[in-house]
Design an enzyme around this catalytic site. Structure first.
Site, short mmCIF file in Angstrom:
data_model
loop_
_atom_site.label_atom_id
_atom_site.label_comp_id
_atom_site.label_asym_id
_atom_site.label_seq_id
_atom_site.Cartn_x
_atom_site.Cartn_y
_atom_site.Cartn_z
N THR A 1 0.84 -1.20 0.00
CA THR A 1 0.00 0.00 0.00
C THR A 1 0.87 1.24 0.00
OG1 THR A 1 -1.94 1.01 1.04
CG2 THR A 1 -0.34 0.05 2.54
N ASN A 2 0.30 2.40 0.31
CA ASN A 2 1.05 3.65 0.31
C ASN A 2 0.58 4.50 1.49
OD1 ASN A 2 -1.30 5.34 -0.60
ND2 ASN A 2 -1.15 3.91 -2.31
N HIS A 3 1.14 5.72 1.61
CA HIS A 3 0.88 6.54 2.81
C HIS A 3 -0.38 7.39 2.72
CE1 HIS A 3 4.41 5.45 4.96
NE2 HIS A 3 5.22 5.83 4.00
N SER A 4 -1.20 7.23 1.70
CA SER A 4 -2.37 8.09 1.58
C SER A 4 -3.30 7.90 2.78
CB SER A 4 -3.13 7.76 0.29
OG SER A 4 -4.37 8.41 0.30
N ALA B 1 -4.94 7.31 -4.05
CA ALA B 1 -3.61 6.87 -4.47
C ALA B 1 -3.76 5.40 -4.86
CB ALA B 1 -2.62 7.05 -3.33
#
Ligand code: CTP
Length: 405
Positions: free
Chosen positions: A211-214, A278
């Protein structure tokens, strides 16, 4: 567009349920949000919470039955009723609901409810047995038939110690509902807007994801701003810790593929899409059915590209619906404008919101954002650092202009 409850005249009627204490919190939150709150207490409510408590949070005179018979206040119920933009009775007891359903007016609150020219909203609060009683149910049906909005009640712990349906909705939810109801005639009324938010998660095995930091903050702020502008909003959200705004239709998804499927289901009746999510560009080629074990010594993860949802929408817009408004985001760590403009063109967008993710006060997982807006016609607008709600309002103001041109 500013918050639709700001500067509005809100009549808050409070009746004799112990949930009256929650109405104090509601009056306080409404006042902080800039509403002009007039509180009316029934005699039973006065026994539970004092007028002074409400006066302390609204800073205004609080009305009780004493004002009905007071020779100095001229026809109190009419003077309260006429300027009101909305009246909310919270908590509304079974007794007050019965009176409203039959046009009875034996105290200042029920008199005022008969005299108003604005919408009436009722938030019931009572014991489960009283709520499910056939008389109460029939009375609620009568209110609904006359376009009175019923909010709640919730299920949960009740003052009697029992658990069941009858709890008044929380102040935050009631405030969100008023905000929604007061926005319905704003400029985007009747327009359908999809907002995507959060970072998609691509599973590797049953416990791990890529995943990502959104955080979803910018997307949720956009959904709220679009609602405030009067739109019907569908929020397609990846997992976040955020609470969706009242009045939004939320579709919860996890992966890019699920977001794509949800989008395809909704897109045909839609006037605008704001892709603030994101979306993962890559996902593991296969999701392992069992947890990957340490002994397996995993040294590589094989990835494949996900579908570019916005690019596909841009192509569909070209071939099927030229007036569909597409707004994208560009998260860039270098050559912000150059890279974002490329995306604007490649994805056939009306507007791209370029985010410099190398700054630590803007972009992912913080409350503020500093963005550059790039328009299809070559125009550029740099917005100064501000909170994500303010950025969202600016973007929705531009969407309103697109819709009106
Ligand atoms: N987007 C999308 N589907 C994807 C990837 C991105 O719809 N699979 C959307 C995002 O929601 C955003 C815009 O496309 O509105 C640009 O996303 P961004 O991650 O900045 O760019 P990418 O096109 O993914 O290119 P790159 O990661 O190489 O910068």
């Amino acid at each position: 567009m500013e918050n639709p409850i700001k500067n509005k005249n809100i009549l808050l009627g409070v009746t004799g349920s112990i949930a009256a204490y929650k109405a104090v919190e509601l009056a306080s939150q409404l006042t902080k949000a800039g509403s002009n709150v007039d509180v009316i207490l029934t005699p039973a409510a006065e026994k539970l919470v004092s007028p002074l408590t409400f006066r302390s949070v609204t800073g205004k005179k609080v009305f009780t039955d004493a004002d009905l018979w007071d020779t100095t206040s001229h026809i109190a119920h009419i003077n309260l009723a006429l300027p009101a933009d909305i009246m909310l009775i919270a908590p509304a007891t079974a007794s007050t609901i019965a009176k409203l359903a039959h046009g009875q007016a034996d105290n200042l609150l029920t008199l005022t409810a008969l005299a108003i020219r604005c919408p009436l909203v009722v938030a019931p609060a009572m014991d489960t047995g009283m709520y499910s009683n056939a008389f109460t149910q029939e009375n609620l049906e009568i209110l609904e038939k006359h376009d009175i909005t019923i909010l709640g009640p919730d299920e949960g712990h009740l003052a009697s110690g029992l658990s069941g349906k009858g709890r008044m909705l929380e102040a935050r939810v009631l405030l969100g509902s008023l905000r929604f109801l007061l926005s319905r005639e704003n400029p985007l009324a009747g327009k359908k807007v999809i907002v995507t938010a959060g970072g998609t998660q691509e599973p590797l095995d049953p416990v791990r994801v890529l995943t990502n930091h959104s955080s979803g903050k910018q997307g949720y702020a956009l959904a709220q701003a679009a609602l405030d502008a009067g739109a019907d909003v569908t929020l397609i959200s990846a997992p976040t810790s955020m609470t969706p705004p009242e009045g939004v239709k939320t579709i919860s998804i996890q992966t890019a593929e699920e977001m794509h499927t949800a989008m395809l289901k909704e897109i045909k009746q839609t006037d605008a899409v704001i892709m603030a999510a994101a979306v993962a560009d890559f996902r593991p080629t296969s999701k392992k059915a069992e947890k990957i074990k340490k002994e397996g010594k995993l040294s590589e993860i094989e990835l494949e590209a996900t579908i570019d949802i916005l690019k596909e929408l841009g192509e569909w817009k070209r071939s099927h619906k030229p007036d569909l408004v597409l707004i994208g985001f560009a998260a860039e760590s270098e050559k912000l404008v150059e890279n974002a403009r490329k995306k604007l063109e490649q994805k056939n967008l009306n507007l791209i919101v370029a985010n410099d993710i190398s700054r630590n006060d803007a972009g992912f997982a913080v409350d503020t954002n500093a963005v550059t807006l790039l328009f299809k016609d070559g125009k550029r607008q740099d917005l100064p650092l501000q909170d994500k709600e303010a950025v969202a309002q600016k973007i929705i103001d531009i969407l309103i202009q697109f819709m009106q041109s």
